[in-house]
Scaffold this motif. Structure first.
Motif, PDB file in Angstrom:
ATOM      1  N   LYS A  29       0.832  -1.205   0.000  1.00  0.00           N
ATOM      2  CA  LYS A  29       0.000   0.000   0.000  1.00  0.00           C
ATOM      3  C   LYS A  29       0.864   1.250   0.000  1.00  0.00           C
ATOM      4  O   LYS A  29       0.584   2.222  -0.720  1.00  0.00           O
ATOM      5  CB  LYS A  29      -0.922  -0.004   1.219  1.00  0.00           C
ATOM      6  CG  LYS A  29      -1.843   1.207   1.273  1.00  0.00           C
ATOM      7  CD  LYS A  29      -2.762   1.156   2.489  1.00  0.00           C
ATOM      8  CE  LYS A  29      -3.672   2.388   2.538  1.00  0.00           C
ATOM      9  NZ  LYS A  29      -4.572   2.343   3.736  1.00  0.00           N
ATOM     10  N   THR A  30       1.935   1.222   0.784  1.00  0.00           N
ATOM     11  CA  THR A  30       2.830   2.371   0.829  1.00  0.00           C
ATOM     12  C   THR A  30       3.519   2.571  -0.518  1.00  0.00           C
ATOM     13  O   THR A  30       3.683   3.706  -0.988  1.00  0.00           O
ATOM     14  CB  THR A  30       3.884   2.192   1.937  1.00  0.00           C
ATOM     15  OG1 THR A  30       3.218   2.047   3.190  1.00  0.00           O
ATOM     16  CG2 THR A  30       4.829   3.379   1.999  1.00  0.00           C
TER      17      THR A  30
ATOM     18  N   ARG B 276       2.361   1.683  -3.441  1.00  0.00           N
ATOM     19  CA  ARG B 276       1.347   2.215  -4.357  1.00  0.00           C
ATOM     20  C   ARG B 276       1.143   3.708  -4.124  1.00  0.00           C
ATOM     21  O   ARG B 276       1.076   4.496  -5.079  1.00  0.00           O
ATOM     22  CB  ARG B 276       0.027   1.457  -4.183  1.00  0.00           C
ATOM     23  CG  ARG B 276      -1.123   2.068  -4.969  1.00  0.00           C
ATOM     24  CD  ARG B 276      -2.417   1.311  -4.758  1.00  0.00           C
ATOM     25  NE  ARG B 276      -3.550   2.073  -5.274  1.00  0.00           N
ATOM     26  CZ  ARG B 276      -4.550   1.577  -5.973  1.00  0.00           C
ATOM     27  NH1 ARG B 276      -4.560   0.297  -6.260  1.00  0.00           N
ATOM     28  NH2 ARG B 276      -5.543   2.339  -6.380  1.00  0.00           N
ATOM     29  N   ASN B 277       1.023   4.102  -2.881  1.00  0.00           N
ATOM     30  CA  ASN B 277       0.831   5.518  -2.570  1.00  0.00           C
ATOM     31  C   ASN B 277       2.025   6.354  -3.021  1.00  0.00           C
ATOM     32  O   ASN B 277       1.866   7.494  -3.480  1.00  0.00           O
ATOM     33  CB  ASN B 277       0.597   5.703  -1.077  1.00  0.00           C
ATOM     34  CG  ASN B 277      -0.744   5.192  -0.620  1.00  0.00           C
ATOM     35  OD1 ASN B 277      -1.660   4.993  -1.424  1.00  0.00           O
ATOM     36  ND2 ASN B 277      -0.885   4.945   0.677  1.00  0.00           N
TER      37      ASN B 277
ATOM     38  N   ASN C 146       1.718   6.742  -6.781  1.00  0.00           N
ATOM     39  CA  ASN C 146       0.610   7.643  -7.111  1.00  0.00           C
ATOM     40  C   ASN C 146       0.989   9.105  -6.863  1.00  0.00           C
ATOM     41  O   ASN C 146       0.773   9.970  -7.728  1.00  0.00           O
ATOM     42  CB  ASN C 146      -0.619   7.287  -6.291  1.00  0.00           C
ATOM     43  CG  ASN C 146      -1.848   8.062  -6.725  1.00  0.00           C
ATOM     44  OD1 ASN C 146      -2.327   7.926  -7.849  1.00  0.00           O
ATOM     45  ND2 ASN C 146      -2.368   8.907  -5.845  1.00  0.00           N
ATOM     46  N   SER C 147       1.567   9.369  -5.710  1.00  0.00           N
ATOM     47  CA  SER C 147       1.946  10.748  -5.401  1.00  0.00           C
ATOM     48  C   SER C 147       3.048  11.236  -6.335  1.00  0.00           C
ATOM     49  O   SER C 147       3.061  12.408  -6.739  1.00  0.00           O
ATOM     50  CB  SER C 147       2.383  10.873  -3.943  1.00  0.00           C
ATOM     51  OG  SER C 147       3.516  10.079  -3.671  1.00  0.00           O
TER      52      SER C 147
END
Length: 245
Positions: A70-71, A73-74, A77-78
């Motif tokens: 999840k980290t 992916r984030n 994305n950012s």
């Protein structure tokens, strides 16, 4: 992991609007970014360069060993959203660059799992004894295929196959798609621009990769040129240790 990477202007273009960066972290985890710019010679080069640099810098700065998926992916994305803002702002401030944009496909491998982010029609494939397309093109012909208006074979020769429906830097915001793929010892990743994927079938690419191991990227580009690719060509392979040099 091991990396094999190559970009080439190709046989028909006056400049290379593709760009890429890739690297390994100390623990062997890998990352890569590939972009295919658009918006004229100068615009395409500027857009892809900005995007690759911004995303690469964010990955190298934000990566942590054993980070969660999840980290990761984030982080991607950012990074892509920040790159989108940078390209969009540059285009707004320079009339000569108005309308420029770029595709992007980026990957972080963490503990045997690949987190893949993409916008546009640059692609990610996963391969071992077979090869599978992971990403789904953001393109007009993909939309026509999805809605049953044309077949996949018709899409390969469609006159508008170069039109993409989503890109970095065209609007003030961007929607990023994500995929999660297991890699590790048995599977590896190829990310590339459409100068490669539009010239060689997936099975052809797999055969070239198997025959050439650590020099696969150079051979893929070489074969795409021989096959008549009319675009810039970029290929980055992240090999499992057992498949590398």
């Amino acid at each position: 992991m091991n990396i094999s990477a190559k970009t080439d202007i190709g046989a028909f273009r006056d400049s290379n609007q593709d760009d890429y960066q890739a690297g390994l972290f100390e623990n062997g985890d890998a990352w890569a970014v590939v972009c295919d710019g658009m918006g004229g010679v100068s615009g395409g080069q500027v857009a892809s360069k900005i995007c690759v640099e911004r995303v690469s810098e964010a990955i190298k700065r934000g990566y942590r060993e054993n980070m969660t998926l999840k980290t990761a992916r984030n982080l991607l994305n950012s990074a892509i959203c920040a790159a989108n803002s940078a390209v969009f702002t540059e285009a707004q401030n320079n009339r000569e660059l108005s309308g420029m944009g770029t595709t992007v496909v980026a990957v972080i491998v963490v503990n045997g799992m690949a987190v893949i982010a993409h916008v546009g029609d640059s692609r990610a494939y996963v391969f071992d004894n077979a090869i599978e397309l992971v990403t789904k093109d953001h393109s007009l012909v993909q939309y026509l295929c999805d809605t049953g208006k044309i077949t996949e074979d018709e899409a390969k020769v469609h006159p508008d196959r170069n039109i993409i429906t989503r890109a970095v830097g065209i609007l003030s915001f961007v929607d990023v798609d994500f995929d999660l793929i297991e890699v590790g010892k048995n599977k590896s990743i190829l990310i590339c621009t459409d100068g490669l994927s539009g010239s060689l079938e997936a099975d052809e690419m797999l055969g070239i990769i198997k025959e050439n191991a650590g020099s696969s990227a150079e051979k893929l580009v070489e074969k795409a040129i021989e096959a008549g690719s009319r675009d810039n060509i970029t290929a980055v392979l992240l090999f499992a240790d057992s498949q590398g040099e």
